[in-house]
Design a protein around this motif. Sequence first.
Motif, PDB file in Angstrom:
ATOM      1  N   ARG A   2       1.011  -1.326  -0.020  1.00 14.22           N
ATOM      2  CA  ARG A   2      -0.041  -0.205  -0.187  1.00 14.22           C
ATOM      3  C   ARG A   2       0.846   1.111   0.022  1.00 14.22           C
ATOM      4  O   ARG A   2       1.877   1.160   0.731  1.00 14.22           O
ATOM      5  CB  ARG A   2      -0.958   0.467   1.528  1.00 14.22           C
ATOM      6  N   ASN A 444     -10.510 -10.504  -6.663  1.00 15.43           N
ATOM      7  CA  ASN A 444      -9.436  -9.490  -5.809  1.00 15.43           C
ATOM      8  C   ASN A 444      -8.404 -10.505  -6.144  1.00 15.43           C
ATOM      9  O   ASN A 444      -7.347  -9.829  -6.272  1.00 15.43           O
ATOM     10  CB  ASN A 444     -10.324  -8.587  -4.895  1.00 15.43           C
ATOM     11  N   MET A 450      -4.635  -8.906  -6.338  1.00 19.53           N
ATOM     12  CA  MET A 450      -4.564  -7.882  -4.588  1.00 19.53           C
ATOM     13  C   MET A 450      -4.247  -8.776  -3.586  1.00 19.53           C
ATOM     14  O   MET A 450      -3.764 -10.132  -3.760  1.00 19.53           O
ATOM     15  CB  MET A 450      -5.793  -7.195  -4.653  1.00 19.53           C
ATOM     16  N   THR A 454      -5.287  -5.735   1.079  1.00 20.18           N
ATOM     17  CA  THR A 454      -5.777  -4.708   0.424  1.00 20.18           C
ATOM     18  C   THR A 454      -7.087  -5.320  -0.882  1.00 20.18           C
ATOM     19  O   THR A 454      -8.373  -4.227  -0.893  1.00 20.18           O
ATOM     20  CB  THR A 454      -5.243  -4.663  -1.384  1.00 20.18           C
ATOM     21  N   ALA A 455      -7.778  -6.327  -0.974  1.00 22.05           N
ATOM     22  CA  ALA A 455      -9.063  -6.992  -1.737  1.00 22.05           C
ATOM     23  C   ALA A 455     -10.031  -6.847  -0.519  1.00 22.05           C
ATOM     24  O   ALA A 455     -11.042  -6.239  -1.214  1.00 22.05           O
ATOM     25  CB  ALA A 455      -8.537  -8.406  -1.225  1.00 22.05           C
ATOM     26  N   ALA A 458     -10.463  -2.533  -0.129  1.00 25.27           N
ATOM     27  CA  ALA A 458     -11.220  -2.055  -1.598  1.00 25.27           C
ATOM     28  C   ALA A 458     -12.689  -1.776  -2.228  1.00 25.27           C
ATOM     29  O   ALA A 458     -13.468  -2.538  -1.659  1.00 25.27           O
ATOM     30  CB  ALA A 458     -10.880  -3.372  -3.621  1.00 25.27           C
TER      31      ALA A 458
END
Length: 525
Positions: A2, A444, A450, A454-455, A458
């Motif tokens: 990230r 994702n 990802m 992050t998944a 989202a």
Amino acid sequence: MRDFHLPGRSATFASNGMCATSHPLAAKTAVDILERGGNAMDAAIAGAILLGICEPQMTGIGGDCFALFTKPGSDEIHALNGSGRAPAGADSAALRARGHDTVPLNSPDAVTVPGAIDAFCRLSADHGKLGLDTLLAPAIHYAEAGVPVAPRVAFDWPVAAKALQGHAIGYFTKDGAALKTGDLFRAPGQAEVLRRIAAKGRDGFYTGEVAEDMIAALNAQGGGHTADDFAATECDYTTPVAGDYKGVDLVEHPPNGHGATAILMLNILKHFDISLMDPAGSQRAHIEAEAAKLAYDARNRIIADPDHTTRLEHMLAPETAAKLAALIDPQNAMPAAAPLADAVHRETVYITVVDRDRMAVSLIYSIFHGFGSGIASEKFGVLFQNRGAGFCLTPGHPNEMAGGKRPMHTIIPGMLCENGRATMPFGVMGGAYQPNGHARLVSNLRDFGMDAQTALDAPRSYAEAGKLKVERGYSEAVRAELAGMGHDVIVPEGPIGGGQAIVIRPDGVLEGASDPRKDGCALGY
């Protein structure tokens, strides 16, 4: 990785054991249990029961649970169904005669017998290492001492509290007002119930004074629940269902849970080049919304009590997905499929734990709507779920309400496998959104590469009840494009769901991910 210039949350890494769940106290309790020599099942049970005190609008001992789990040294995934049944006297014809088209949400007609406590007792006895007295001690402590209300819990409380009635108002409000962030929530009556369960096992809940208190509260409201209904409650081990998506197997709980809906969604999405789309763009959101409409329509026709579900194989067949995918117009939205038994709600908690022996537990626990039925017992303050609202009243339908049946259930634990190895226990809360949430998370991971955190971070969208809910994480341009395709786009007041996951990496390191839409975290040691 990230962008550390921007707000966000890092994944959590540990090598011994880990818990990811929706409240920090429950995560800490689970890790404490692991450090004291308990295994993943012990930790999951202790954390889950505490969540009923930390998030009382979401879950509690008057609810149901489902679990997927592996045993130490094995990647075989097992399933346990901890959902309760309608009382023997439940009768859909009687409700139709009273003028009802659906089961009334805040009535004893919607109260199925709570199944979670029987399930926790069984899982502890069969797969745990520490006794129930040890596992229930943290929840007993916090129920008496109090838990400060967390921000997401406070966000939910005012709306959910509208369902509270009778004795429940005294137990779950402050002089009739919703609790606010930082207020202490106490449940001394539930602490006493947990002490009796610790001493007597399931009989401390399903027989004797506690059961009598629950039955009296339901009968006083016109319910037909009996001592025999409570005493007969029994969970079941069952066989998971699974489907492949781009090299990973999504393992789900079988009916009466609706996990097969997530597998069908992914089978439909296989027919589109999702990986070539913008993950936060309108085309991907549109295709996913259309796949969800079709998959949920199949769910509404097929998913029911396992003794009454006869077309599950058809639902999971590749040919079924191919025919449904062919119905999707890449540029235009189709009308929403009519929900047969899908009341809108968002009340669920999820916990996952992996221990040093790589036993993995994926467990979900709920009272259905916010504060369930809104009915609580007088002496102990046991709040009842309204899972019976998951039944339909359509004559002859496999999910038609009847005595002794289990309703179609929206809560689903998940687990991913790669090449026969269990790699990620996970769950995505959010009521009916859950299959869509599972499919979105898997997409994702596999379509866009990802990582798990992050998944979960989202943005999400979800087609429900004729609306396309689109979180504020999407751009205004995307919302305009979706509206141009014929979707009735709205920005929901609250977030869509909330997830937790633990990745069991090939090198043995555990990677925990926790959705910022909830108050929780992933903790390891």
